[in-house]
Design a protein around this motif. Sequence first.
Motif, mmCIF file in Angstrom:
data_model
loop_
_atom_site.group_PDB
_atom_site.id
_atom_site.type_symbol
_atom_site.label_atom_id
_atom_site.label_comp_id
_atom_site.label_asym_id
_atom_site.label_seq_id
_atom_site.Cartn_x
_atom_site.Cartn_y
_atom_site.Cartn_z
ATOM 1 N N ASN A 61 -30.020 27.604 14.081
ATOM 2 C CA ASN A 61 -30.039 27.895 15.512
ATOM 3 C C ASN A 61 -28.950 28.889 15.879
ATOM 4 O OD1 ASN A 61 -28.338 27.038 18.092
ATOM 5 N ND2 ASN A 61 -30.496 26.841 18.636
ATOM 6 N N ARG A 62 -27.756 28.675 15.346
ATOM 7 C CA ARG A 62 -26.643 29.559 15.663
ATOM 8 C C ARG A 62 -26.854 30.958 15.082
ATOM 9 N NH1 ARG A 62 -24.805 28.967 19.994
ATOM 10 N NH2 ARG A 62 -26.934 28.244 20.172
ATOM 11 N N LEU A 63 -27.478 31.019 13.899
ATOM 12 C CA LEU A 63 -27.767 32.333 13.320
ATOM 13 C C LEU A 63 -28.724 33.107 14.218
ATOM 14 C CD1 LEU A 63 -27.700 34.427 11.066
ATOM 15 C CD2 LEU A 63 -29.530 33.136 9.920
ATOM 16 N N LEU A 64 -29.801 32.461 14.670
ATOM 17 C CA LEU A 64 -30.755 33.148 15.534
ATOM 18 C C LEU A 64 -30.142 33.465 16.888
ATOM 19 C CD1 LEU A 64 -34.256 31.586 14.810
ATOM 20 C CD2 LEU A 64 -33.069 33.475 13.715
ATOM 21 N N ASP A 65 -29.220 32.614 17.351
ATOM 22 C CA ASP A 65 -28.541 32.903 18.611
ATOM 23 C C ASP A 65 -27.714 34.184 18.497
ATOM 24 O OD1 ASP A 65 -27.653 32.079 21.367
ATOM 25 O OD2 ASP A 65 -25.711 32.085 20.361
ATOM 26 N N GLY A 66 -27.110 34.395 17.331
ATOM 27 C CA GLY A 66 -26.387 35.640 17.119
ATOM 28 C C GLY A 66 -27.321 36.825 16.985
ATOM 29 N N LEU A 67 -28.457 36.615 16.319
ATOM 30 C CA LEU A 67 -29.390 37.717 16.089
ATOM 31 C C LEU A 67 -30.130 38.133 17.352
ATOM 32 C CD1 LEU A 67 -30.874 36.780 12.604
ATOM 33 C CD2 LEU A 67 -29.353 38.691 13.156
#
Length: 201
Positions: A61-67
Motif C-alpha cells: 500500500n505504501r509503495l503504491l501511495d508513493g507511486l
Amino acid sequence: MFDAKLRPLIDPPLNRIGMALSKVGVTANLLTFAGLALGLGGAFAIAFGQLAAGLVLVLLNRLLDGLDGAVARANGPTLLGGYFDIVADFAFYVSIPVAFGFLDPANTQAALVLVASFVLTGVSFLAFAVIAAERGEKTAAHGKKTFFYSTGLAEGGETIAVFIAFALFPASFVPIAYGYAALCVLTVFQRSALAIMQFTD
C-alpha cells in the motif's frame, strides 16, 4: 517529522518509475485505488490473524501511495487526484488499528483511542491546509502536492513504522498504540501553535 527528510532519498527512484508507468497509460488515480484495496486487504488479513500477509499488503500500500504521487507529478497533478489520495490515506490509516481491535478484544480500547487521535490529527492537518490555501501559502517540504502539507511530529513515516511494530510485536499493541496516540495529540498542539504564529495577522 521524518517525511520531509526522506523525500530527497525516495523521490528520485519513485519519479523514475512513475514516469515509466505514466508512459504506458497507468494513472495516478488507478494506483491510489489499487493501493487502498491492498491496504484494506492488509487490514482484513490482520483482523483474521494473518499478520505476515497483512504486513506485506501494508507495505505494498505504501509503495503504491508513493507511486501515485510520482505518476501525478509526471502527468501533472489534479485537484481530484489530491482529494482521492488524502481520503484513501486516512481510510487506510484508520483501518489498521481497527483491524487489531478485531484481532484481540483486549486491544479495542487502545485501538479506539488511536483512531480518535488520527481523527484529531487529520482535522488539524486539513484545517491548516485550508487556511494556508486561503492565504496563498505554499511549501515544497513534502514534494509537490495539490494542497499545503504542514509538518508535524506524527506523519506518514512514523505511522507506518508504528504499523510495522504492531505486526511484528502484536502483544505490545496496547502500549505502542497509547504512546503513538499521545504523539498524535502532541502533533495537534504543535500544529495549533504553528497556526497561531502563522495565521495571526
